[in-house]
Design a protein around this motif. Structure first.
Motif, PDB file in Angstrom:
ATOM      1  N   TRP A   1      41.713  70.566  90.422  1.00 38.99           N
ATOM      2  CA  TRP A   1      41.935  70.299  89.007  1.00 38.99           C
ATOM      3  C   TRP A   1      43.149  69.400  88.759  1.00 38.99           C
ATOM      4  O   TRP A   1      43.123  68.492  87.933  1.00 38.99           O
ATOM      5  N   ASP A   2      44.213  69.677  89.504  1.00 40.25           N
ATOM      6  CA  ASP A   2      45.476  68.962  89.276  1.00 40.25           C
ATOM      7  C   ASP A   2      45.403  67.484  89.650  1.00 40.25           C
ATOM      8  O   ASP A   2      46.278  66.720  89.274  1.00 40.25           O
ATOM      9  N   LEU A   3      44.384  67.075  90.359  1.00 39.81           N
ATOM     10  CA  LEU A   3      44.347  65.684  90.809  1.00 39.81           C
ATOM     11  C   LEU A   3      43.859  64.715  89.728  1.00 39.81           C
ATOM     12  O   LEU A   3      43.964  63.504  89.888  1.00 39.81           O
ATOM     13  N   GLN A   4      43.344  65.254  88.620  1.00 41.12           N
ATOM     14  CA  GLN A   4      42.844  64.361  87.558  1.00 41.12           C
ATOM     15  C   GLN A   4      43.897  63.359  87.122  1.00 41.12           C
ATOM     16  O   GLN A   4      43.622  62.181  86.930  1.00 41.12           O
ATOM     17  N   PHE A   5      45.112  63.879  86.930  1.00 41.57           N
ATOM     18  CA  PHE A   5      46.211  63.007  86.551  1.00 41.57           C
ATOM     19  C   PHE A   5      47.429  63.362  87.375  1.00 41.57           C
ATOM     20  O   PHE A   5      47.744  64.536  87.495  1.00 41.57           O
ATOM     21  N   PRO A   6      48.128  62.397  87.926  1.00 41.82           N
ATOM     22  CA  PRO A   6      47.828  60.965  87.838  1.00 41.82           C
ATOM     23  C   PRO A   6      46.893  60.451  88.940  1.00 41.82           C
ATOM     24  O   PRO A   6      46.383  59.341  88.821  1.00 41.82           O
ATOM     25  N   HIS A   7      46.644  61.272  89.984  1.00 42.58           N
ATOM     26  CA  HIS A   7      46.011  60.689  91.172  1.00 42.58           C
ATOM     27  C   HIS A   7      44.666  60.010  90.887  1.00 42.58           C
ATOM     28  O   HIS A   7      44.473  58.836  91.208  1.00 42.58           O
ATOM     29  N   HIS A   8      43.750  60.735  90.287  1.00 42.15           N
ATOM     30  CA  HIS A   8      42.424  60.141  90.094  1.00 42.15           C
ATOM     31  C   HIS A   8      42.421  59.064  89.014  1.00 42.15           C
ATOM     32  O   HIS A   8      41.661  58.087  89.094  1.00 42.15           O
ATOM     33  N   GLU A   9      43.262  59.243  88.021  1.00 39.37           N
ATOM     34  CA  GLU A   9      43.401  58.200  87.003  1.00 39.37           C
ATOM     35  C   GLU A   9      43.854  56.897  87.679  1.00 39.37           C
ATOM     36  O   GLU A   9      43.345  55.814  87.377  1.00 39.37           O
ATOM     37  N   ASN A  10      44.777  57.026  88.591  1.00 38.77           N
ATOM     38  CA  ASN A  10      45.300  55.847  89.279  1.00 38.77           C
ATOM     39  C   ASN A  10      44.283  55.267  90.259  1.00 38.77           C
ATOM     40  O   ASN A  10      44.190  54.046  90.424  1.00 38.77           O
ATOM     41  N   GLU A  11      43.503  56.131  90.878  1.00 35.67           N
ATOM     42  CA  GLU A  11      42.436  55.622  91.752  1.00 35.67           C
ATOM     43  C   GLU A  11      41.463  54.760  90.940  1.00 35.67           C
ATOM     44  O   GLU A  11      41.035  53.690  91.386  1.00 35.67           O
ATOM     45  N   ILE A  12      41.119  55.252  89.743  1.00 36.92           N
ATOM     46  CA  ILE A  12      40.186  54.489  88.889  1.00 36.92           C
ATOM     47  C   ILE A  12      40.789  53.130  88.546  1.00 36.92           C
ATOM     48  O   ILE A  12      40.133  52.089  88.651  1.00 36.92           O
ATOM     49  N   ALA A  13      42.066  53.148  88.139  1.00 31.71           N
ATOM     50  CA  ALA A  13      42.724  51.900  87.745  1.00 31.71           C
ATOM     51  C   ALA A  13      42.702  50.901  88.912  1.00 31.71           C
ATOM     52  O   ALA A  13      42.355  49.724  88.738  1.00 31.71           O
ATOM     53  N   GLN A  14      43.034  51.364  90.095  1.00 37.03           N
ATOM     54  CA  GLN A  14      43.085  50.472  91.263  1.00 37.03           C
ATOM     55  C   GLN A  14      41.695  49.936  91.607  1.00 37.03           C
ATOM     56  O   GLN A  14      41.491  48.735  91.800  1.00 37.03           O
ATOM     57  N   SER A  15      40.730  50.872  91.720  1.00 38.08           N
ATOM     58  CA  SER A  15      39.407  50.467  92.207  1.00 38.08           C
ATOM     59  C   SER A  15      38.657  49.636  91.174  1.00 38.08           C
ATOM     60  O   SER A  15      38.088  48.595  91.499  1.00 38.08           O
ATOM     61  N   GLU A  16      38.667  50.081  89.924  1.00 33.25           N
ATOM     62  CA  GLU A  16      37.936  49.339  88.892  1.00 33.25           C
ATOM     63  C   GLU A  16      38.685  48.063  88.530  1.00 33.25           C
ATOM     64  O   GLU A  16      38.067  47.039  88.229  1.00 33.25           O
ATOM     65  N   GLY A  17      40.011  48.139  88.594  1.00 33.35           N
ATOM     66  CA  GLY A  17      40.800  46.938  88.345  1.00 33.35           C
ATOM     67  C   GLY A  17      40.438  45.849  89.348  1.00 33.35           C
ATOM     68  O   GLY A  17      40.322  44.670  89.006  1.00 33.35           O
ATOM     69  N   ALA A  18      40.229  46.238  90.585  1.00 37.27           N
ATOM     70  CA  ALA A  18      39.921  45.268  91.629  1.00 37.27           C
ATOM     71  C   ALA A  18      38.471  44.804  91.575  1.00 37.27           C
ATOM     72  O   ALA A  18      38.184  43.613  91.673  1.00 37.27           O
ATOM     73  N   SER A  19      37.541  45.741  91.435  1.00 40.83           N
ATOM     74  CA  SER A  19      36.121  45.385  91.577  1.00 40.83           C
ATOM     75  C   SER A  19      35.460  44.992  90.254  1.00 40.83           C
ATOM     76  O   SER A  19      34.449  44.307  90.248  1.00 40.83           O
ATOM     77  N   GLY A  20      36.012  45.469  89.150  1.00 44.32           N
ATOM     78  CA  GLY A  20      35.359  45.238  87.862  1.00 44.32           C
ATOM     79  C   GLY A  20      34.102  46.078  87.698  1.00 44.32           C
ATOM     80  O   GLY A  20      33.328  45.886  86.764  1.00 44.32           O
ATOM     81  N   LYS A  21      33.883  47.016  88.638  1.00 45.01           N
ATOM     82  CA  LYS A  21      32.682  47.869  88.572  1.00 45.01           C
ATOM     83  C   LYS A  21      33.098  49.323  88.410  1.00 45.01           C
ATOM     84  O   LYS A  21      34.227  49.681  88.785  1.00 45.01           O
ATOM     85  N   PRO A  22      32.194  50.166  87.905  1.00 43.81           N
ATOM     86  CA  PRO A  22      32.544  51.597  87.829  1.00 43.81           C
ATOM     87  C   PRO A  22      32.848  52.125  89.232  1.00 43.81           C
ATOM     88  O   PRO A  22      32.129  51.811  90.180  1.00 43.81           O
ATOM     89  N   PHE A  23      33.919  52.887  89.346  1.00 44.80           N
ATOM     90  CA  PHE A  23      34.344  53.401  90.651  1.00 44.80           C
ATOM     91  C   PHE A  23      33.536  54.635  91.041  1.00 44.80           C
ATOM     92  O   PHE A  23      33.036  54.739  92.158  1.00 44.80           O
ATOM     93  N   VAL A  24      33.395  55.562  90.105  1.00 46.23           N
ATOM     94  CA  VAL A  24      32.773  56.850  90.418  1.00 46.23           C
ATOM     95  C   VAL A  24      31.787  57.206  89.315  1.00 46.23           C
ATOM     96  O   VAL A  24      32.101  57.100  88.135  1.00 46.23           O
ATOM     97  N   ARG A  25      30.590  57.627  89.714  1.00 46.18           N
ATOM     98  CA  ARG A  25      29.585  57.994  88.710  1.00 46.18           C
ATOM     99  C   ARG A  25      29.780  59.420  88.205  1.00 46.18           C
ATOM    100  O   ARG A  25      29.571  59.703  87.043  1.00 46.18           O
ATOM    101  N   TYR A  26      30.147  60.324  89.103  1.00 47.92           N
ATOM    102  CA  TYR A  26      30.346  61.731  88.704  1.00 47.92           C
ATOM    103  C   TYR A  26      31.659  62.229  89.292  1.00 47.92           C
ATOM    104  O   TYR A  26      31.835  62.191  90.520  1.00 47.92           O
ATOM    105  N   TRP A  27      32.530  62.685  88.419  1.00 46.61           N
ATOM    106  CA  TRP A  27      33.805  63.265  88.866  1.00 46.61           C
ATOM    107  C   TRP A  27      33.711  64.776  88.778  1.00 46.61           C
ATOM    108  O   TRP A  27      33.297  65.316  87.749  1.00 46.61           O
TER     109      TRP A  27
END
Ligand code: AMP
Ligand code: ZN
Length: 477
Positions: free
Chosen positions: A249-275
């Motif tokens: 549960w605790d990984l939602q913020f900041p870890h997973h939020e930051n993963e989304i920013a990095q991955s989607e920022g780079a690829s321009g595509k959705p990173f994860v379909r189901y969290w």
């Protein structure tokens, strides 16, 4: 009872015919249960954030890993070809501190701890991930990703030589944890590193410091920040868009939020379909956590349980509640899980199970499946198994016993030989009673009796550890 998702037109998963699945998963991103439709039909790529290997895992960590073990097993039962990736974080401040404290090398510490983690997982009966990437072996992909982000204006070099992610440049920041950026900024202390353009910017690459491990790079020698490793490893192992990503549960913020920013920022595509996020295991009113100091390591708990039954018992305890509900930890609850599990095995000992293929039309099986398909509703699924067990006891039908065993097997339970399981490896001694007697004997300066008790327990495979303050702990050899 109605299945979780009746085959209506609106459910895309249900339209694929009888073999297709109706699995619904609560997606943290949308806060709704959604039909699970993988990107490539018939396959699913799963990434789970693994442990930081500086110490043994505690039973709270074990809960999260047991939950995703359940998810992987059920997806496989549902006919999907699953690629299960769970990383190992082997570069981190806590690791460096611990290695320094112990006076050992970082690699020695991480190797040893990773091996202990594998041992704990095996004792718990968790399926090994298909790939278990380690951060330090993915420095190249991390640097490529950071360079790519810099090229897109999403990363910048701060005055101190650290490289940061520019949160302002990524529109969706905060969408997973649903945090308001202004509130978050207000919550940041004013004394944030002056090198950052925005208090929410987070570090991607830390400039090398004396005595710390570092790697050469175009940004100068340094080491990665925490978040970048998961974006790099998930991308490398599973592609730019992955089906399912999990963690506690605790990984939602900041870890997973930051993963989304990095991955989607780079690829321009959705990173994860189901969290998916597993709720905490608590001790009293508090989450079990190393920083609070209220932890029981998984191995300490396993050492205290029956050596034959303990792993399955602990995993059963961890999965009896729904994964999105917090779970309290205590010896009585653990014992209760053991009693229930032994009840299932007793039924299988009394009525030897026939080898059967699961008939999903059978009412218990249908209920079990509907519950599991309804966001892994284990309390309801296990209730169906309880009813089936009662039916086995009543009818003494080997076919129904076989069904019970097979259904339990879909989520990794009830596969041991019932006779051997129930016999256990338990010592027939009252260990706690003898330990208390020995403490009393020592107090009364009756050292002969104290030594005799130690010898008796030793012969039975029990090792005593005298702690300061006259307190004694025991474990199995
Ligand atoms: P860590 O090694 O601290 O990164 O934790 C490994 C995993 O365990 C992460 O997914 C955490 O979210 C999870 N975790 C940590 N504490 C608990 C807890 N008390 N209950 C459930 N999961 C936890
Ligand atoms: Zn991660």
């Amino acid at each position: 009872p109605a299945p979780a998702c009746p085959p209506r037109r609106s459910c895309p998963a249900a339209r694929r015919g009888p073999a297709a699945m109706t699995l619904h998963i609560h997606n943290t991103l949308t806060r709704r249960k959604e039909a699970f439709v993988p990107l490539v039909p018939g396959k699913a790529g799963i990434y789970v954030c693994g442990p930081t290997v500086y110490d043994f895992i505690h039973v709270g960590n074990a809960r999260t890993f047991a939950v995703f073990d359940l998810v992987v097993r059920w997806l496989r039962t549902s006919g999907l070809e699953v690629t299960y990736v769970r990383n190992i974080t082997d570069v981190d401040d806590k690791i460096m501190d611990r290695a320094r404290e112990r006076g050992i090398g970082i690699e020695e510490l991480t190797e040893r701890t990773a091996a202990a983690f594998a041992e704990d997982c095996a004792r718990l009966g968790l399926v090994p991930p298909d790939r278990e990437p380690r951060a330090t072996r993915y420095i190249g992909p991390m640097l490529d990703l950071i360079a790519h982000l810099e090229g897109k204006g999403l990363a910048y070099r701060g005055a101190t030589g650290d490289v940061y992610f520019a949160v302002r440049g990524f529109e969706g920041y905060g969408k997973l944890s649903r945090r308001n950026l202004d509130d978050l900024r207000a919550g940041e202390r004013v004394a944030v590193e002056a090198a950052k353009r925005d208090p929410l910017d987070f570090v991607l690459w830390k400039a090398a410091k004396p005595g710390e491990p570092s790697w050469p790079s175009v940004f100068g020698a340094g080491r990665p920040g925490w978040h970048i490793e998961c974006s790099a490893m998930a991308g490398r192992e599973l592609g730019e868009t992955i089906d399912l990503h999990g963690g506690g549960w605790d990984l939602q913020f900041p870890h997973h939020e930051n993963e989304i920013a990095q991955s989607e920022g780079a690829s321009g595509k959705p990173f994860v379909r189901y969290w998916m996020h597993a709720a905490f295991l608590n001790l009293g009113d508090e989450k079990m956590s190393k920083s609070l100091g209220n932890v029981f390591t998984a191995r300490d708990i396993l050492d205290r349980l029956d050596p034959v039954q303990g792993g399955e018992q602990l995993r059963f305890f961890l999965l009896r509640g729904h994964y999105r509900s917090e779970l309290g930890f205590g010896p009585e609850l653990l014992e209760e899980a053991g009693t229930t599990l032994r009840g299932f095995y007793t039924a299988l000992r009394e009525v030897p199970p026939a080898a059967v293929a699961i008939d999903w039309q059978e009412p218990h099986a249908a209920r079990f499946r509907a519950a599991m398909d309804d966001d892994f509703d284990t309390p309801v699924a296990l209730a169906a198994l309880h009813e089936l067990r009662a039916e086995v006891n009543r009818s003494r039908s080997p076919a129904l016993a076989g069904l019970l065993k097979a259904l339990g097997g879909t989520i990794g339970f009830l596969q041991a030989d019932p006779e051997a399981f129930l016999k256990g490896g338990a010592v027939s001694l009252d260990v706690d009673g003898l330990v208390a007697e020995r403490v009393a004997a020592k107090k009364a300066r009756d050292f002969a009796r104290a030594d005799a008790i130690r010898a008796e327990l030793d012969a039975a495979g029990i090792v005593l550890e005298d702690k300061p303050g006259g307190h004694t702990e025991w474990r199995r050899k």
